[in-house]
Design a protein around this motif. Structure first.
Motif, short mmCIF file in Angstrom:
data_model
loop_
_atom_site.label_atom_id
_atom_site.label_comp_id
_atom_site.label_asym_id
_atom_site.label_seq_id
_atom_site.Cartn_x
_atom_site.Cartn_y
_atom_site.Cartn_z
N GLU A 1 -66.07 4.27 -12.78
CA GLU A 1 -66.58 3.12 -12.04
C GLU A 1 -66.48 3.29 -10.52
OE1 GLU A 1 -64.01 3.27 -14.00
OE2 GLU A 1 -62.32 2.04 -13.33
N ASP A 2 -65.59 4.19 -10.09
CA ASP A 2 -65.34 4.34 -8.65
C ASP A 2 -65.82 5.66 -8.06
OD1 ASP A 2 -63.82 1.92 -8.55
OD2 ASP A 2 -62.13 3.01 -9.44
N PRO B 1 -66.55 9.03 -3.57
CA PRO B 1 -66.43 7.63 -3.98
C PRO B 1 -67.82 7.01 -4.08
CG PRO B 1 -66.01 7.82 -1.62
CD PRO B 1 -66.24 9.22 -2.14
N LEU C 1 -58.46 4.44 -3.60
CA LEU C 1 -59.69 5.19 -3.84
C LEU C 1 -59.55 6.62 -3.33
CD1 LEU C 1 -62.61 5.04 -4.84
CD2 LEU C 1 -63.26 4.19 -2.57
N HIS D 1 -58.65 1.40 1.41
CA HIS D 1 -59.27 2.47 0.63
C HIS D 1 -58.23 3.45 0.06
CE1 HIS D 1 -62.82 1.82 3.58
NE2 HIS D 1 -63.13 1.25 2.43
#
Ligand code: AMP
Ligand code: ZN
Length: 113
Positions: free
Chosen positions: A22-23, A42, A59, A56
């Motif tokens: 999803e990321d 990303p 991530l 972030h």
């Protein structure tokens, strides 16, 4: 916004995708500099490492963990691999959507040229 890697994420431009969640998405570099050369990016558009912010952090960490997992899965963890993120033109950045290069399958010189 006209971003090559956002277009790959949106599947408007083809790429040889090896991992997606999803990321994050990872795909083969079109001009490989090593037998294994993946780009791990990303899905969120961030132009350069200079634009990365505190929120972030997860991530950014995930990019590294995915590099580690792919290196292990593809059999390169023991021999070794290199991860690189170029920031801005002086470092060789040509696509302004942050990406981690995962390189393996040959010897790398240190320090880099
Ligand atoms: P950098 O120079 O660090 O910005 O890295 C950009 C990388 O993107 C280079 O290694 C290019 O070979 C790679 N690249 C450019 N266009 C594509 C594409 N359409 N698909 C896959 N990789 C690409
Ligand atoms: Zn983008």
């Amino acid at each position: 916004m006209n971003c090559l890697f956002c277009s790959i994420i949106e599947k408007k431009i083809p790429a040889d995708i090896v991992y997606e969640d999803e990321d994050v998405i990872a795909f083969k570099d079109i001009a490989p500099r090593a037998p294994l050369h993946l780009l791990i990016i990303p899905k969120l558009h961030v132009s350069t490492l200079n634009d990365l912010e505190e929120h972030h952090a997860n991530l950014a960490g995930k990019l590294l963990l995915i590099a580690q997992k792919l290196a292990k899965q593809l059999g390169h963890a023991e021999e070794g691999y290199r991860v690189v993120m170029n920031c801005n033109q002086g470092a060789g950045q040509t696509v302004f959507h942050i990406h981690l290069h995962l390189l393996a399958g040959r010897l790398f010189q240190w320090p880099p040229g």
